[in-house]
Design a protein around this motif. Sequence first.
Motif, mmCIF file in Angstrom:
data_model
loop_
_atom_site.group_PDB
_atom_site.id
_atom_site.type_symbol
_atom_site.label_atom_id
_atom_site.label_comp_id
_atom_site.label_asym_id
_atom_site.label_seq_id
_atom_site.Cartn_x
_atom_site.Cartn_y
_atom_site.Cartn_z
ATOM 1 N N ALA A 17 -19.743 17.443 15.286
ATOM 2 C CA ALA A 17 -21.139 17.796 15.012
ATOM 3 C C ALA A 17 -21.274 19.247 14.586
ATOM 4 N N ARG A 18 -20.472 20.138 15.184
ATOM 5 C CA ARG A 18 -20.527 21.550 14.781
ATOM 6 C C ARG A 18 -20.033 21.734 13.349
ATOM 7 N N PHE A 19 -19.094 20.907 12.895
ATOM 8 C CA PHE A 19 -18.637 20.997 11.516
ATOM 9 C C PHE A 19 -19.658 20.421 10.543
ATOM 10 N N VAL A 20 -20.412 19.408 10.982
ATOM 11 C CA VAL A 20 -21.392 18.756 10.114
ATOM 12 C C VAL A 20 -22.620 19.633 9.920
ATOM 13 N N VAL A 42 -25.581 11.017 25.609
ATOM 14 C CA VAL A 42 -26.676 10.560 26.478
ATOM 15 C C VAL A 42 -27.948 10.379 25.662
ATOM 16 N N LEU A 43 -28.249 11.309 24.776
ATOM 17 C CA LEU A 43 -29.436 11.210 23.925
ATOM 18 C C LEU A 43 -29.365 9.978 23.027
ATOM 19 N N GLY A 48 -31.142 4.748 21.565
ATOM 20 C CA GLY A 48 -30.735 3.400 21.172
ATOM 21 C C GLY A 48 -31.299 2.333 22.090
ATOM 22 N N GLN A 49 -31.336 2.599 23.385
ATOM 23 C CA GLN A 49 -31.925 1.649 24.326
ATOM 24 C C GLN A 49 -33.443 1.584 24.174
ATOM 25 N N ALA A 65 -22.477 9.327 19.748
ATOM 26 C CA ALA A 65 -22.378 10.658 20.356
ATOM 27 C C ALA A 65 -22.429 11.740 19.290
ATOM 28 N N ILE A 66 -21.784 11.508 18.168
ATOM 29 C CA ILE A 66 -21.818 12.478 17.071
ATOM 30 C C ILE A 66 -23.235 12.602 16.525
ATOM 31 N N VAL A 67 -23.894 11.473 16.306
ATOM 32 C CA VAL A 67 -25.269 11.498 15.793
ATOM 33 C C VAL A 67 -26.200 12.211 16.778
ATOM 34 N N GLY A 68 -26.057 11.922 18.060
ATOM 35 C CA GLY A 68 -26.875 12.593 19.067
ATOM 36 C C GLY A 68 -26.621 14.087 19.102
#
Length: 83
Positions: A17-20, A42-43, A48-49, A65-68
């Motif tokens: 995520a830091r690279f994106v 967690v987010l 998603g739920q 997790a990456i998207v969050g």
Amino acid sequence: MGIIWAIIVGFFAGLIARFVVPGDKEPRGFILTTVLGIVGSVLATWLGQAIGLYGENDGAGFIGAIVGAVIILLIWGAVARRR
């Protein structure tokens, strides 16, 4: 073993995520990168739920997790820009 796995996945999700998301005011260091990935997971699981993508006992997984984590970094950048 579940906690160790969450830390490992969280670190790599936070790292990707830091690279994106480019930026110079993002959290740095091993611990903050790991926390970023874990909180991103967690987010993503919670969102998603909430919208029905995941069941009650399902998790977001690595991509989630990456998207969050990317969402958290974008929010972090918006807040840091205001200061």
